[in-house]
Design a protein around this motif. Structure first.
Motif, PDB file in Angstrom:
ATOM      1  N   ILE A  28       0.846  -1.178   0.000  1.00 12.48           N
ATOM      2  CA  ILE A  28       0.000   0.000   0.000  1.00 12.48           C
ATOM      3  C   ILE A  28       0.887   1.236   0.000  1.00 12.48           C
ATOM      4  O   ILE A  28       1.803   1.353   0.805  1.00 12.48           O
ATOM      5  CB  ILE A  28      -0.967  -0.016   1.212  1.00 12.48           C
ATOM      6  N   ILE A  31      -0.689   6.678   1.390  1.00 11.53           N
ATOM      7  CA  ILE A  31      -1.888   6.764   2.216  1.00 11.53           C
ATOM      8  C   ILE A  31      -2.141   8.242   2.502  1.00 11.53           C
ATOM      9  O   ILE A  31      -1.328   8.904   3.136  1.00 11.53           O
ATOM     10  CB  ILE A  31      -1.724   5.987   3.523  1.00 11.53           C
ATOM     11  N   MET A  34      -6.193   8.321   7.208  1.00 12.72           N
ATOM     12  CA  MET A  34      -6.700   7.148   7.913  1.00 12.72           C
ATOM     13  C   MET A  34      -7.820   7.619   8.826  1.00 12.72           C
ATOM     14  O   MET A  34      -7.749   8.746   9.350  1.00 12.72           O
ATOM     15  CB  MET A  34      -5.602   6.507   8.762  1.00 12.72           C
ATOM     16  N   SER A  53      -2.029  12.522   6.269  1.00 10.19           N
ATOM     17  CA  SER A  53      -0.596  12.230   6.190  1.00 10.19           C
ATOM     18  C   SER A  53       0.228  13.335   6.838  1.00 10.19           C
ATOM     19  O   SER A  53       1.340  13.092   7.304  1.00 10.19           O
ATOM     20  CB  SER A  53      -0.175  12.039   4.734  1.00 10.19           C
ATOM     21  N   ASN A  73       3.149   5.517  10.644  1.00 15.39           N
ATOM     22  CA  ASN A  73       3.330   5.375   9.198  1.00 15.39           C
ATOM     23  C   ASN A  73       4.221   4.194   8.842  1.00 15.39           C
ATOM     24  O   ASN A  73       4.006   3.543   7.819  1.00 15.39           O
ATOM     25  CB  ASN A  73       3.916   6.655   8.619  1.00 15.39           C
ATOM     26  N   ASN A  76       2.002   1.286   8.864  1.00 16.55           N
ATOM     27  CA  ASN A  76       0.705   1.440   8.180  1.00 16.55           C
ATOM     28  C   ASN A  76      -0.450   1.099   9.120  1.00 16.55           C
ATOM     29  O   ASN A  76      -1.366   0.342   8.774  1.00 16.55           O
ATOM     30  CB  ASN A  76       0.634   0.568   6.923  1.00 16.55           C
ATOM     31  N   PHE A  97      -8.926   3.657   5.110  1.00 15.81           N
ATOM     32  CA  PHE A  97      -7.718   4.285   4.569  1.00 15.81           C
ATOM     33  C   PHE A  97      -8.077   4.902   3.222  1.00 15.81           C
ATOM     34  O   PHE A  97      -8.737   4.267   2.400  1.00 15.81           O
ATOM     35  CB  PHE A  97      -6.602   3.256   4.340  1.00 15.81           C
ATOM     36  N   VAL A  99      -6.315   6.189  -0.197  1.00 20.70           N
ATOM     37  CA  VAL A  99      -5.012   5.889  -0.796  1.00 20.70           C
ATOM     38  C   VAL A  99      -4.925   6.440  -2.214  1.00 20.70           C
ATOM     39  O   VAL A  99      -5.897   6.372  -2.969  1.00 20.70           O
ATOM     40  CB  VAL A  99      -4.781   4.360  -0.823  1.00 20.70           C
TER      41      VAL A  99
END
Length: 117
Positions: A28, A31, A34, A53, A73, A76, A97, A99
């Motif tokens: 992944i 991102i 979240m 992020s 991070n 994840n 999430f 992405v």
């Protein structure tokens, strides 16, 4: 194939605490954000907390001062620390999430949180 695996739900008394975790497995990248949502019986799914992020956070008014969202991070993984739990916090909690450039959404399978004496 990306999967989000949640853990940490359960039964707790009013005023108690729980910590939810959600980890992504599989490859992944990028991102963007979240978050945690919840859905109580007969109600719509609602956003509880989100973290970008850049570590900006957004919390629902109903949980401000009680819940904290954080992320790792390198792993994840996103966490939701829930303190001073109330019966109205009872719901299935889902991690989410976002992405990539299109902010594609991945969802966890959900974990039950029950607050009851």
């Amino acid at each position: 194939q990306v999967q989000l695996v949640e853990s940490g739900g359960g039964l707790v008394r009013p005023g108690g605490s729980l910590r939810l975790s959600c980890a992504a497995s599989g490859s992944i990248d990028s991102i963007k954000a979240m978050g945690w949502y919840r859905q109580a019986p007969g109600k719509q799914r609602e956003l509880v907390a989100a973290i970008t992020s850049g570590l900006g956070t957004n919390l629902a008014d109903s949980v401000k001062g009680r819940f904290t969202i954080s992320r790792d991070n390198a792993k994840n993984t996103v966490y939701l620390q829930m303190n001073s739990l109330k019966p109205e916090d009872t719901a299935v909690y889902y991690c989410n999430f976002r992405v990539g450039a299109w902010w594609y959404a991945y969802w966890g399978q959900g974990t039950q949180v029950t607050v009851s004496s």
